[in-house]
Design an enzyme around this catalytic site. Structure first.
Site, PDB file in Angstrom:
ATOM      1  N   TYR A  78      63.302  24.764  35.766  1.00  3.66           N
ATOM      2  CA  TYR A  78      63.976  25.164  35.615  1.00  3.66           C
ATOM      3  C   TYR A  78      65.810  24.065  34.483  1.00  3.66           C
ATOM      4  CZ  TYR A  78      62.171  29.314  37.444  1.00  3.66           C
ATOM      5  OH  TYR A  78      61.563  30.465  37.765  1.00  3.66           O
ATOM      6  N   LYS A  85      52.128  26.051  49.177  1.00  2.00           N
ATOM      7  CA  LYS A  85      53.190  25.430  49.592  1.00  2.00           C
ATOM      8  C   LYS A  85      52.918  24.140  50.844  1.00  2.00           C
ATOM      9  CE  LYS A  85      56.702  27.063  47.925  1.00  2.00           C
ATOM     10  NZ  LYS A  85      58.022  28.715  46.870  1.00  2.00           N
ATOM     11  N   TYR A 108      60.956  36.059  45.856  1.00  2.00           N
ATOM     12  CA  TYR A 108      60.337  35.574  44.174  1.00  2.00           C
ATOM     13  C   TYR A 108      59.023  35.534  44.820  1.00  2.00           C
ATOM     14  CZ  TYR A 108      59.462  31.486  42.015  1.00  2.00           C
ATOM     15  OH  TYR A 108      59.118  30.314  40.951  1.00  2.00           O
ATOM     16  N   ASP A 151      53.337  38.103  50.976  1.00  2.00           N
ATOM     17  CA  ASP A 151      53.402  36.725  50.162  1.00  2.00           C
ATOM     18  C   ASP A 151      53.744  36.189  51.558  1.00  2.00           C
ATOM     19  OD1 ASP A 151      54.195  34.051  48.954  1.00  2.00           O
ATOM     20  OD2 ASP A 151      55.048  35.611  47.212  1.00  2.00           O
TER      21      ASP A 151
HETATM   22  C1  LIG Z   1      56.917  29.324  45.844  1.00  2.00           C
HETATM   23  C2  LIG Z   1      56.773  30.545  46.128  1.00  2.00           C
HETATM   24  C3  LIG Z   1      56.123  31.421  45.098  1.00  2.00           C
HETATM   25  C4  LIG Z   1      54.928  30.891  43.917  1.00  2.00           C
HETATM   26  O1  LIG Z   1      54.359  29.116  44.287  1.00  2.00           O
HETATM   27  P1  LIG Z   1      54.518  28.034  42.959  1.00  2.00           P
HETATM   28  O2  LIG Z   1      53.085  26.990  43.631  1.00  2.00           O
HETATM   29  O3  LIG Z   1      55.867  27.608  42.405  1.00  2.00           O
HETATM   30  O4  LIG Z   1      53.386  28.330  41.997  1.00  2.00           O
HETATM   31  C5  LIG Z   1      55.250  32.039  45.297  1.00  2.00           C
HETATM   32  N1  LIG Z   1      55.853  32.990  46.089  1.00  2.00           N
HETATM   33  C6  LIG Z   1      56.296  32.390  47.125  1.00  2.00           C
HETATM   34  C7  LIG Z   1      57.494  33.590  48.432  1.00  2.00           C
HETATM   35  C8  LIG Z   1      56.876  31.479  47.392  1.00  2.00           C
HETATM   36  O5  LIG Z   1      58.402  30.736  48.148  1.00  2.00           O
END
Ligand SMILES: *Cc1c(COP(=O)(O)O)cnc(C)c1O
Length: 430
Positions: A18, A275, A145, A246
């Site tokens: 970004y 992550k 997100y 997620d």
């Molecule tokens: C960071 C994140 C993503 C995306 O993961 P990337 O490895 O950056 O593609 C998806 N969902 C959530 C909740 C996140 O925090």
């Protein structure tokens, strides 16, 4: 050794997350990492308050993770996953099954969080296609997100992620108002109504609901009441709609439970992780489903799940992730996260008294100070570096999510730095 010439090259040629190629903000050259610390090229050491965006939960260069990587590097760094399997993948999935919420058992390994979300969305679409009732919409809430690729972005908060830029290219999904009942606060029963209304109105064409459980991350750092998630699950069951959770940011202990859905005792149909999966060493993610979801979608026209990244199941990443799960299994993270939360609870709420502070939120090892004005990112970043800490604020959010291994004096240095920063009007945008 990094020189000014390197920095000049970086500014001219390299995108950072970004950022602008015409007005790049300064970047800080980091020469090495270890435990709680990042060492800058000029030798200054910074206490890490970010865990490199939720990832490095046991600190940097954890000896067991490094050892696992070195060992696997000599054996087989990579091999294709099509028609081939290997011990690191099987070991990792075995460790995962032992800790995942009961019922989640079919694992798709992918290489980033966004791709795990793409896979989850595609699985839900293929599921309904296979049932002979194709559906095309997802239902989610504002302030979410889920990643930066198109499918993932289409379910991110439309304003934060500038859906206007991609109009007519980006699929339009259904957004209910974000939950208002706070985590740790009182449940307001009417909070579920916008979601319920949207589900009732659109359920014939909704393939799945997708949410970040209990804590919304990059879309606003908002922690909401677990009862909201329980009600969502109940409504999804009532209408026979799949629930995708997620856990890419929340997974592996960050909120005080191994997975945030455990705060609500809800098990989704599809879950995404990423992550911290490798303890922050390698990029790796996974999408996990209940068996009936996998079996239904494979019974459809395609006969298979239509996805297969080149670096799927990368042995190096799998070996590191398996080692990470062994560290987690010892359970120290629970006391570590509780101690961080305790410190945040003692210190952060007092910051509400400062005029620039609008709100303070705490869940597990996440401490968020929301400000009234957007921060001046470059100025505040420079201030933090002067204080010897690595904290990266964005918008109106100054937040901490340190590695779990942080010690009390280091933690105090982080919160002291935040306290000073929010008292400096010159560190905010005008
Ligand atoms: C960071 C994140 C993503 C995306 O993961 P990337 O490895 O950056 O593609 C998806 N969902 C959530 C909740 C996140 O925090």
């Amino acid at each position: 050794m990094l020189t000014l010439e390197h920095l000049d090259f970086d500014r001219k040629h390299i995108w950072h997350p970004y950022t602008s190629m015409i007005r790049p903000l300064p970047v800080y050259p980091v020469a090495s990492s270890n435990g709680m610390y990042l060492t800058l090229a000029d030798g200054r050491r910074l206490i890490d308050g970010m865990s490199s965006w939720w990832c490095a939960q046991h600190g940097y260069n954890h000896p067991e993770l490094v050892e696992a990587a070195k060992k696997q590097l000599d054996i087989m760094p990579h091999v294709m996953f099509g028609g081939i399997t290997h011990e690191p993948a099987v070991e990792l999935c075995r460790e995962l099954l032992a800790v995942l919420p009961q019922g989640l058992e079919c694992i798709f390994l992918a290489d980033s969080g966004s791709v795990a979300v793409e896979a989850a969305l595609k699985m839900a679409l293929q599921y309904w296609h296979a049932r002979g009732e194709p559906r095309s919409r997802f239902l989610t809430v504002s302030c979410g997100y889920h990643g930066d690729t198109f499918g993932a972005m289409s379910v991110c908060d439309p304003i934060n992620s500038m859906h206007t830029l991609y109009k007519r290219f980006l699929p339009e999904h259904i957004f209910a108002a974000a939950p208002q009942s706070r985590f740790g606060g009182v449940w307001q029963p009417e909070d579920i109504l916008p979601f319920q209304t949207a589900l009732e109105a659109g359920h014939h064409n909704i393939a799945a609901v997708i949410l970040e459980p209990v804590l919304q991350g990059a879309g606003g750092m908002r922690a909401y009441h677990p009862e909201y998630l329980r009600q969502v699950k109940k409504l999804c069951d009532e209408y026979g709609i799949l629930l995708i959770l997620d856990e890419i940011a929340t997974g592996f202990g960050r909120t005080g439970k191994l997975f945030a859905c455990e705060h609500a005792d809800v098990v989704p149909d599809i879950m995404c992780i990423g992550k911290a999966l490798t303890g922050g060493m390698m990029t790796l993610s996974a999408t996990i489903t209940r068996r009936h979801v996998a079996e239904t979608l494979c019974g459809g026209e395609a006969g298979v799940f239509m996805h297969g990244p080149t670096f799927m199941g990368n042995p190096l990443a799998c070996a590191v992730a398996a080692a990470n799960l062994k560290i987690l299994k010892r359970g120290h993270w629970q006391q570590q996260v509780a101690a961080i939360e305790q410190h945040f609870q003692t210190v952060l709420p007092k910051f509400s008294a400062y005029p620039e502070v609008a709100d303070v939120r705490i869940i597990g090892a996440v401490g968020v100070v929301e400000t009234r004005r957007p921060v001046d990112m470059a100025a505040m970043q420079a201030f933090f570096v002067e204080q010897g800490v690595w904290i990266r604020p964005f918008g109106k959010l100054v937040y901490l999510m340190p590695p779990y291994i942080i010690q009390p004096d280091e933690l105090k240095t982080l919160t002291d730095a935040v306290e000073q920063a929010v008292q400096r009007p010159d560190l905010f945008a005008v």
